[in-house]
Write a protein that holds these residues in place. Structure first.
Motif, PDB file in Angstrom:
ATOM      1  N   TRP A  21      27.872  36.881 -27.713  1.00  0.00           N
ATOM      2  CA  TRP A  21      27.661  37.409 -26.376  1.00  0.00           C
ATOM      3  C   TRP A  21      27.861  38.915 -26.394  1.00  0.00           C
ATOM      4  N   VAL A  35      34.783  34.784 -22.455  1.00  0.00           N
ATOM      5  CA  VAL A  35      34.300  33.593 -23.164  1.00  0.00           C
ATOM      6  C   VAL A  35      35.284  32.447 -22.980  1.00  0.00           C
ATOM      7  N   MET A  98      28.558  32.750 -18.564  1.00  0.00           N
ATOM      8  CA  MET A  98      28.489  34.024 -19.285  1.00  0.00           C
ATOM      9  C   MET A  98      27.293  34.858 -18.833  1.00  0.00           C
TER      10      MET A  98
END
Length: 110
Positions: A21, A35, A98
């Motif tokens: 990410w 996360v 996310m």
């Protein structure tokens, strides 16, 4: 035949790219916290939605999942879980979380 085997090997190796990410202007610690929060929330939501289901073939079983978290499950039937895979739902929820925070998956350069 060698060319075909090489092409298959190249295709398999190209599918092994690592991703993580990313979000501009954010530290590694902030990303790790986001996360972790998204994964915990996704696990909780997937587990709660699974608890509401009843099966005609028996009651719930409480057992640990692969990460050691308590998990309410049901006896498996011969055709598996008719309501879907809880781990797939958990992954989709974490991905949505996310992305809603502004992150995007990018390939890790080695």
């Amino acid at each position: 035949m060698k060319a075909f085997c090489f092409a298959v090997l190249a295709l398999l190796l190209s599918g092994c790219a690592s991703v993580e990410w990313t979000k501009p202007g954010i530290s590694v610690e902030e990303r790790a916290a986001d996360v972790q929060q998204c994964q915990q929330n996704a696990w909780r939501e997937a587990n709660w939605s699974y608890l509401d289901r009843t099966y005609p073939y028996g009651g719930r079983w409480i057992y640990p999942d692969p990460l050691g978290r308590p998990l309410a499950g049901y006896p498996y039937m011969s055709y598996g879980d008719p309501f879907g895979n809880r781990y797939m739902i958990e992954t989709q929820l974490a991905d949505f979380c996310m992305r809603s925070k502004g992150y995007d998956l990018a390939e890790v350069k080695k």
